[in-house]
Design a protein around this motif. Structure first.
Motif, PDB file in Angstrom:
ATOM      1  N   TYR A 220       0.882  -1.172   0.000  1.00 52.10           N
ATOM      2  CA  TYR A 220       0.000   0.000   0.000  1.00 52.10           C
ATOM      3  C   TYR A 220       0.912   1.211   0.000  1.00 52.10           C
ATOM      4  O   TYR A 220       1.820   1.316   0.822  1.00 52.10           O
ATOM      5  CB  TYR A 220      -0.901  -0.012   1.238  1.00 52.10           C
ATOM      6  CG  TYR A 220      -1.743   1.246   1.415  1.00 52.10           C
ATOM      7  CD1 TYR A 220      -3.101   1.236   1.104  1.00 52.10           C
ATOM      8  CD2 TYR A 220      -1.192   2.425   1.913  1.00 52.10           C
ATOM      9  CE1 TYR A 220      -3.881   2.384   1.274  1.00 52.10           C
ATOM     10  CE2 TYR A 220      -1.957   3.568   2.079  1.00 52.10           C
ATOM     11  CZ  TYR A 220      -3.295   3.535   1.758  1.00 52.10           C
ATOM     12  OH  TYR A 220      -4.061   4.662   1.924  1.00 52.10           O
ATOM     13  N   PHE A 221       0.680   2.140  -0.911  1.00 50.55           N
ATOM     14  CA  PHE A 221       1.535   3.320  -1.007  1.00 50.55           C
ATOM     15  C   PHE A 221       0.703   4.583  -0.898  1.00 50.55           C
ATOM     16  O   PHE A 221      -0.328   4.712  -1.557  1.00 50.55           O
ATOM     17  CB  PHE A 221       2.294   3.309  -2.339  1.00 50.55           C
ATOM     18  CG  PHE A 221       3.099   4.560  -2.591  1.00 50.55           C
ATOM     19  CD1 PHE A 221       3.952   5.064  -1.627  1.00 50.55           C
ATOM     20  CD2 PHE A 221       2.993   5.238  -3.800  1.00 50.55           C
ATOM     21  CE1 PHE A 221       4.696   6.218  -1.851  1.00 50.55           C
ATOM     22  CE2 PHE A 221       3.729   6.384  -4.041  1.00 50.55           C
ATOM     23  CZ  PHE A 221       4.582   6.876  -3.059  1.00 50.55           C
ATOM     24  N   GLY A 222       1.169   5.494  -0.065  1.00 50.16           N
ATOM     25  CA  GLY A 222       0.486   6.785   0.046  1.00 50.16           C
ATOM     26  C   GLY A 222       0.147   7.118   1.477  1.00 50.16           C
ATOM     27  O   GLY A 222       0.156   6.263   2.367  1.00 50.16           O
ATOM     28  N   PHE A 223      -0.159   8.393   1.704  1.00 52.16           N
ATOM     29  CA  PHE A 223      -0.545   8.816   3.035  1.00 52.16           C
ATOM     30  C   PHE A 223      -1.891   8.207   3.408  1.00 52.16           C
ATOM     31  O   PHE A 223      -2.704   7.869   2.547  1.00 52.16           O
ATOM     32  CB  PHE A 223      -0.619  10.344   3.111  1.00 52.16           C
ATOM     33  CG  PHE A 223       0.701  11.003   2.817  1.00 52.16           C
ATOM     34  CD1 PHE A 223       1.826  10.680   3.553  1.00 52.16           C
ATOM     35  CD2 PHE A 223       0.821  11.925   1.796  1.00 52.16           C
ATOM     36  CE1 PHE A 223       3.050  11.270   3.280  1.00 52.16           C
ATOM     37  CE2 PHE A 223       2.038  12.523   1.515  1.00 52.16           C
ATOM     38  CZ  PHE A 223       3.149  12.191   2.265  1.00 52.16           C
ATOM     39  N   LEU A 224      -2.094   8.107   4.708  1.00 51.44           N
ATOM     40  CA  LEU A 224      -3.298   7.448   5.202  1.00 51.44           C
ATOM     41  C   LEU A 224      -4.354   8.480   5.545  1.00 51.44           C
ATOM     42  O   LEU A 224      -4.130   9.389   6.341  1.00 51.44           O
ATOM     43  CB  LEU A 224      -2.952   6.617   6.439  1.00 51.44           C
ATOM     44  CG  LEU A 224      -2.049   5.417   6.130  1.00 51.44           C
ATOM     45  CD1 LEU A 224      -1.286   4.979   7.364  1.00 51.44           C
ATOM     46  CD2 LEU A 224      -2.873   4.277   5.567  1.00 51.44           C
TER      47      LEU A 224
END
Length: 402
Positions: A220-224
């Motif tokens: 999973y890539f990216g800010f939460l």
């Protein structure tokens, strides 16, 4: 002849954020096409090694491909004068606002008035990275939409990054009688450059995460934040056996809208603990581009279950495609014909953890399908090169100058 272009962004590296990463890539590509670039942004984006004396505070910093102006303390009304000062001093031809409310202090509408402030100074274009409304103040109500509409109406040009936003912005701008030629749809590219890696580096990453050879690594890539569906992914992981691990790649909350993102992160960690998944969920923390790229390539598949559906405005999705990863994501809520389930991605219903888990199992058991999706992802990503994006952007800017 090249243009003198100002890129106005609320965030820029070393600040963490997708819009900042987008601006950096666009600036580099425009520079390669012989345009002069000035980036006007927050003081937090000042490089750690840059001079910090009183006399150097307003001096541009040479990045090689652009001049950086980290002039803005808070994006409120005085910031408009600071931007105008740079535009006048540098005699810019066009100013391009990279609009995302969270990056510009959502409780102020100041940035929405920048095209109006620069009306007789330079041509202006707004790239809408999303159509979220600014918070402004309690019970702002219709004023929030009015602020966004005013920004679109007062700019000389408007850029949408996907078809759904293009349709919405066309309706908004046309109400004021603007010409369709003032609106363009220009895609975004991957905010992570693909770096060459090898099986040794991949093996080291997986070993450091504590994986066994037979384990399956989901990425999973990216800010939460709430819109990206990481909680659904955790529910899906809980249904899968102990072979399956998940790695959250990169920073967790970002520089924009940090308070709300932190609340979501806290809830997510509590969910992971409650489901007994702590040993199967891994966190890299913030990484440089090369290490992000390596971790993307170390994942057996990427799982990005956006709650608002997959969209080509997502730099994180574009990064997964650019790295040729088998990708599971959610069915777009607006027509996105480029994403074809079974060809370049696997689409699952929004918010459906069971379907998400089933998709993971299907790809795990079918190596040929994983290879097909990875190849399809690479071919799709080739349509969104930064050279192509920069060329289309520059053509649009020149039309505004005519």
């Amino acid at each position: 002849m090249g243009l003198k272009i100002g890129l106005v962004t609320g965030e820029y590296p070393p600040m963490e954020g997708g819009v900042g990463a987008f601006t950096a890539e666009l600036a580099k590509a425009l520079h390669q096409q012989d345009h002069t670039i000035h980036i006007i942004t927050s003081r937090e984006a000042r490089p750690p090694d840059a001079p910090r004396t009183f006399t150097s505070a307003n001096e541009p910093i040479d990045l090689g491909f652009a001049k950086l102006h980290p002039r803005i303390g808070r994006w409120r009304w005085p910031s408009l004068a600071a931007v105008a000062d740079v535009v006048l001093r540098q005699e810019l031809d066009v100013v391009n606002i990279q609009y995302q409310p969270a990056a510009f202090n959502m409780n102020s509408a100041a940035i929405n008035f920048l095209p109006w402030r620069l009306k007789n100074v330079a041509k202006t274009a707004v790239t809408f990275h999303d159509l979220r409304l600014p918070y402004l103040f309690p019970k702002a109500g219709r004023l929030r939409q009015t602020a966004v509409n005013f920004l679109a109406h007062s700019a000389h040009g408007v850029i949408a990054t996907n078809s759904a936003d293009y349709d919405a912005l066309t309706k908004t701008v046309s109400r004021k009688g603007a010409k369709v030629s003032q609106i363009a749809q220009i895609a975004i590219g991957s905010n992570i450059t693909v770096h060459q890696t090898n099986h040794i580096e991949i093996g080291e990453i997986r070993e450091k995460l504590g994986l066994k050879p037979q384990d399956v690594l989901l990425g999973y890539f990216g800010f939460l934040n709430e819109s990206k569906g990481a909680d659904t992914l955790i529910e899906a992981l809980a249904q899968l056996d102990g072979r399956f691990h998940l790695v959250f790649i990169g920073g967790q909350t970002g520089a924009s809208d940090g308070a709300n993102n932190q609340t979501f992160l806290d809830d997510l960690r509590a969910q992971i603990e409650a489901l007994g998944l702590s040993k199967r969920v891994h966190w890299t923390g913030f990484l440089g581009d090369a290490r992000v790229s390596a971790h993307l390539q170390a994942a057996d598949m990427m799982v990005m279950p956006y709650r608002d559906g997959a969209s080509l405005r997502r730099g994180t999705l574009m990064a997964a495609l650019a790295h040729g990863r088998p990708l599971i994501t959610t069915t777009p809520t607006a027509p996105t014909p480029q994403l074809i389930s079974g060809e370049n991605c696997c689409l699952a219903p929004v918010g459906d953890a069971v379907a998400l888990g089933t998709a993971v199992q299907t790809l795990t058991n079918d190596a040929d399908l994983r290879e097909k999706l990875g190849q399809g992802a690479t071919e799709l990503a080739d349509q969104f090169s930064w050279q192509k994006i920069a060329a289309e952007t520059a053509v649009f800017f020149k039309l505004l100058s005519c």
